[in-house]
Write a protein that holds these residues in place. Structure first.
Motif, PDB file in Angstrom:
ATOM      1  N   LEU A   1       0.754  -1.216  -0.144  1.00  7.09           N
ATOM      2  CA  LEU A   1       0.072  -0.089  -0.103  1.00  7.09           C
ATOM      3  C   LEU A   1       0.837   1.152   0.031  1.00  7.09           C
ATOM      4  CD1 LEU A   1      -2.945  -1.001   2.467  1.00  7.09           C
ATOM      5  CD2 LEU A   1      -2.636  -1.059   0.024  1.00  7.09           C
ATOM      6  N   ASP A   2       2.133   1.137  -0.002  1.00  5.14           N
ATOM      7  CA  ASP A   2       2.992   2.423  -0.020  1.00  5.14           C
ATOM      8  C   ASP A   2       4.041   2.115  -0.905  1.00  5.14           C
ATOM      9  OD1 ASP A   2       4.496   4.384   0.680  1.00  5.14           O
ATOM     10  OD2 ASP A   2       4.888   3.900   2.747  1.00  5.14           O
ATOM     11  N   SER A   3       3.679   2.970  -1.948  1.00  7.23           N
ATOM     12  CA  SER A   3       4.869   2.680  -3.103  1.00  7.23           C
ATOM     13  C   SER A   3       5.879   3.334  -3.084  1.00  7.23           C
ATOM     14  CB  SER A   3       4.250   3.145  -4.512  1.00  7.23           C
ATOM     15  OG  SER A   3       3.850   4.681  -4.345  1.00  7.23           O
ATOM     16  N   SER A   4       6.218   4.045  -1.809  1.00 12.93           N
ATOM     17  CA  SER A   4       7.421   4.980  -1.490  1.00 12.93           C
ATOM     18  C   SER A   4       8.584   4.023  -0.971  1.00 12.93           C
ATOM     19  CB  SER A   4       7.311   6.071  -0.406  1.00 12.93           C
ATOM     20  OG  SER A   4       6.849   5.534   0.756  1.00 12.93           O
ATOM     21  N   ARG A   5       7.884   2.737  -0.686  1.00 14.96           N
ATOM     22  CA  ARG A   5       8.875   1.477  -0.167  1.00 14.96           C
ATOM     23  C   ARG A   5       9.519   0.707  -1.522  1.00 14.96           C
ATOM     24  NH1 ARG A   5       7.959   0.239   5.275  1.00 14.96           N
ATOM     25  NH2 ARG A   5       6.394   1.440   6.112  1.00 14.96           N
ATOM     26  N   HIS A   6       9.081   1.015  -2.536  1.00 18.75           N
ATOM     27  CA  HIS A   6       9.781   0.548  -3.686  1.00 18.75           C
ATOM     28  C   HIS A   6      11.126   0.917  -4.149  1.00 18.75           C
ATOM     29  CE1 HIS A   6       5.181  -0.569  -5.035  1.00 18.75           C
ATOM     30  NE2 HIS A   6       5.271  -1.018  -3.796  1.00 18.75           N
ATOM     31  N   LEU A   7      12.041  -0.148  -4.495  1.00 19.79           N
ATOM     32  CA  LEU A   7      13.159   0.502  -4.694  1.00 19.79           C
ATOM     33  C   LEU A   7      13.342   0.142  -6.425  1.00 19.79           C
ATOM     34  CD1 LEU A   7      15.434  -1.629  -2.246  1.00 19.79           C
ATOM     35  CD2 LEU A   7      14.529   0.837  -2.347  1.00 19.79           C
ATOM     36  N   PRO A   8      13.970   1.166  -6.934  1.00 19.56           N
ATOM     37  CA  PRO A   8      14.004   1.266  -8.281  1.00 19.56           C
ATOM     38  C   PRO A   8      14.653  -0.067  -8.995  1.00 19.56           C
ATOM     39  CG  PRO A   8      14.708   3.262  -7.482  1.00 19.56           C
ATOM     40  CD  PRO A   8      14.511   2.425  -6.303  1.00 19.56           C
ATOM     41  N   ARG A   9      15.674  -0.824  -8.236  1.00 23.74           N
ATOM     42  CA  ARG A   9      16.244  -2.049  -8.943  1.00 23.74           C
ATOM     43  C   ARG A   9      15.258  -3.066  -9.279  1.00 23.74           C
ATOM     44  NH1 ARG A   9      19.296  -5.637  -4.530  1.00 23.74           N
ATOM     45  NH2 ARG A   9      19.499  -6.942  -6.661  1.00 23.74           N
ATOM     46  N   TYR A  10      14.265  -3.044  -8.526  1.00 22.10           N
ATOM     47  CA  TYR A  10      13.133  -4.029  -8.799  1.00 22.10           C
ATOM     48  C   TYR A  10      11.966  -3.359  -9.930  1.00 22.10           C
ATOM     49  CZ  TYR A  10      15.380  -6.294  -4.840  1.00 22.10           C
ATOM     50  OH  TYR A  10      16.363  -6.770  -4.055  1.00 22.10           O
ATOM     51  N   GLY A  11      12.445  -2.309 -10.480  1.00 28.29           N
ATOM     52  CA  GLY A  11      11.253  -1.849 -11.272  1.00 28.29           C
ATOM     53  C   GLY A  11      10.722  -2.497 -12.417  1.00 28.29           C
ATOM     54  N   ALA A  12      11.615  -3.310 -13.035  1.00 27.94           N
ATOM     55  CA  ALA A  12      11.015  -4.129 -14.322  1.00 27.94           C
ATOM     56  C   ALA A  12       9.878  -5.120 -13.784  1.00 27.94           C
ATOM     57  CB  ALA A  12      12.131  -4.734 -14.915  1.00 27.94           C
ATOM     58  N   GLU A  13      10.507  -5.884 -12.618  1.00 19.91           N
ATOM     59  CA  GLU A  13       9.565  -6.576 -12.048  1.00 19.91           C
ATOM     60  C   GLU A  13       8.330  -6.311 -11.459  1.00 19.91           C
ATOM     61  OE1 GLU A  13      12.652  -6.510 -11.339  1.00 19.91           O
ATOM     62  OE2 GLU A  13      13.895  -8.325 -12.057  1.00 19.91           O
ATOM     63  N   GLN A  14       8.401  -5.020 -10.830  1.00 21.13           N
ATOM     64  CA  GLN A  14       7.240  -4.423 -10.155  1.00 21.13           C
ATOM     65  C   GLN A  14       6.341  -3.869 -11.287  1.00 21.13           C
ATOM     66  OE1 GLN A  14       6.935  -4.214  -6.960  1.00 21.13           O
ATOM     67  NE2 GLN A  14       4.806  -3.471  -7.204  1.00 21.13           N
ATOM     68  N   ASN A  15       6.696  -3.361 -12.176  1.00 18.57           N
ATOM     69  CA  ASN A  15       5.844  -3.085 -13.480  1.00 18.57           C
ATOM     70  C   ASN A  15       5.041  -4.312 -14.046  1.00 18.57           C
ATOM     71  OD1 ASN A  15       6.424  -0.454 -13.434  1.00 18.57           O
ATOM     72  ND2 ASN A  15       8.485  -0.459 -14.961  1.00 18.57           N
ATOM     73  N   ALA A  16       5.771  -5.434 -13.838  1.00 13.71           N
ATOM     74  CA  ALA A  16       5.214  -6.647 -14.524  1.00 13.71           C
ATOM     75  C   ALA A  16       3.807  -7.014 -13.637  1.00 13.71           C
ATOM     76  CB  ALA A  16       6.068  -7.785 -14.674  1.00 13.71           C
ATOM     77  N   THR A  17       3.836  -6.496 -12.608  1.00 10.45           N
ATOM     78  CA  THR A  17       2.769  -7.077 -11.571  1.00 10.45           C
ATOM     79  C   THR A  17       1.589  -6.967 -11.964  1.00 10.45           C
ATOM     80  OG1 THR A  17       2.814  -5.122 -10.321  1.00 10.45           O
ATOM     81  CG2 THR A  17       4.250  -6.652  -9.484  1.00 10.45           C
ATOM     82  N   SER A  18       1.180  -5.725 -12.951  1.00  5.49           N
ATOM     83  CA  SER A  18      -0.082  -5.525 -13.673  1.00  5.49           C
ATOM     84  C   SER A  18      -0.002  -5.932 -14.950  1.00  5.49           C
ATOM     85  CB  SER A  18      -0.182  -4.009 -13.482  1.00  5.49           C
ATOM     86  OG  SER A  18       0.795  -3.250 -13.971  1.00  5.49           O
ATOM     87  N   ALA A  19       1.140  -6.527 -15.539  1.00  5.44           N
ATOM     88  CA  ALA A  19       0.842  -7.302 -17.007  1.00  5.44           C
ATOM     89  C   ALA A  19       0.331  -8.468 -16.930  1.00  5.44           C
ATOM     90  CB  ALA A  19       2.449  -7.192 -17.349  1.00  5.44           C
ATOM     91  N   PRO A  20      -0.467  -8.897 -18.086  1.00  4.15           N
ATOM     92  CA  PRO A  20      -0.965 -10.186 -18.074  1.00  4.15           C
ATOM     93  C   PRO A  20      -0.203 -11.299 -18.171  1.00  4.15           C
ATOM     94  CG  PRO A  20      -1.450  -8.709 -20.036  1.00  4.15           C
ATOM     95  CD  PRO A  20      -0.805  -7.915 -19.157  1.00  4.15           C
ATOM     96  N   GLY A  21       1.043 -11.082 -18.674  1.00  3.14           N
ATOM     97  CA  GLY A  21       2.019 -12.129 -19.019  1.00  3.14           C
ATOM     98  C   GLY A  21       1.770 -12.921 -20.244  1.00  3.14           C
TER      99      GLY A  21
END
Length: 299
Positions: free
Chosen positions: A211-231
């Protein structure tokens, strides 16, 4: 009948983090990576892993980041993208190839969606249990009944979360989510994973990062973006018809909408007479569906 055979254990370092894991099956077999959720442990796969081994897979169930004996990550990252990066790093360390399969329950399901979407070349097929893809969660979460079920998510955002997470509280979650299931051993194993206050804060951290995107580290950005991708890897989604954590009524009211958030050639199925921990409540039924979906190991 389900095989409940002893599982081997070990430690491995992936992406700079030491993971404890359980394993079964031939080391030469295709990797079947099994990811657990909350409040649970790698032991949750004790019924499925021997069946995967019998089908020729090398089944590996890591303890997720921050769950002892896995180490506390120095970067303090618990976003779903970090969990997905862990899965893909473990694929690498265990010598997985393109015929590997990925199986996840609860948080492990969320990690599986993102891992397979961000690195589809690593995974042939995917199975997820109890937590639907992100698009479906957003549609179903804000119903009144689901908000009541999800009180614990909001508790996790407060300073009282660690104090509340007693063994009695965890047992209450299991009872609410899978009524009638004898969960004492699973609750005890989860509490063992919470070996120190830092491990407890790690488990809570998954929800705070949710619930707090400020805790997200950029190094995992590609994987984080994939959380909303259908695959793109075919995915079997299984959900207990009596799940007390995420209600099946809202999810399966429009099955087409649910499958629309999954990759092409995927399926969503209800498992009757089962709650949130369906793979423990009805292991023979769930194991059969999983093995039918992934098929025997190719070799």
């Amino acid at each position: 009948m389900t095989r409940d055979e002893p599982l081997a254990s070990g430690l491995v370092t992936a992406d700079g983090l030491e993971f404890g894991y359980l394993t079964s099956g031939p080391a030469s077999g295709p990797l079947a990576l099994c990811l657990h959720g909350f409040p649970d442990s790698a032991h949750t796969w004790r019924h499925l892993m021997p069946e995967l081994a019998a089908a020729g897979y090398r089944a590996v169930a890591p303890f997720m980041r921050g769950y002892a004996p896995t180490a506390i990550p120095k970067d303090g990252a618990y976003q779903t993208g970090a969990l997905a990066a862990d899965a893909n790093a473990l694929h690498e360390v265990f010598g997985g190839e393109g015929d590997a399969v990925l199986i996840g329950h609860d948080w492990g399901a969320s990690a599986a969606y993102a891992a397979s979407a961000s690195a589809p070349e690593r995974w042939r097929r995917v199975v997820t249990l109890a937590v639907p893809p992100m698009g479906t969660i957003l549609q179903a979460f804000f119903t009144y009944e689901q908000l009541k079920r999800s009180f614990y998510v909001f508790l996790m955002q407060t300073p009282l979360a660690a104090m509340a997470m007693t063994e009695d509280f965890v047992a209450g979650l299991w009872n609410d989510w899978s009524p009638g299931h004898a969960a004492a051993d699973d609750v005890a194993r989860f509490m063992e994973c919470m070996a120190t206050p830092a491990h407890m804060e790690a488990a809570i951290g998954y929800y705070r990062a949710m619930l707090d995107s400020s805790r997200h580290l950029p190094r995992y950005g590609a994987e984080q973006n994939a959380t909303s991708a259908p695959g793109e890897r075919p995915t079997l989604y299984l959900h207990g018809a009596s799940d007390g954590c995420f209600g099946a009524d809202a999810l399966f009211a429009d099955r087409d909408a649910l499958t629309g958030h999954l990759p092409p050639d995927s399926r969503a199925e209800l498992v009757p007479d089962a709650g949130h921990f369906l793979h423990l409540e009805r292991p023979d039924e769930v194991n059969r569906r999983v093995l039918d979906w992934i098929g025997p190991a190719r070799g």
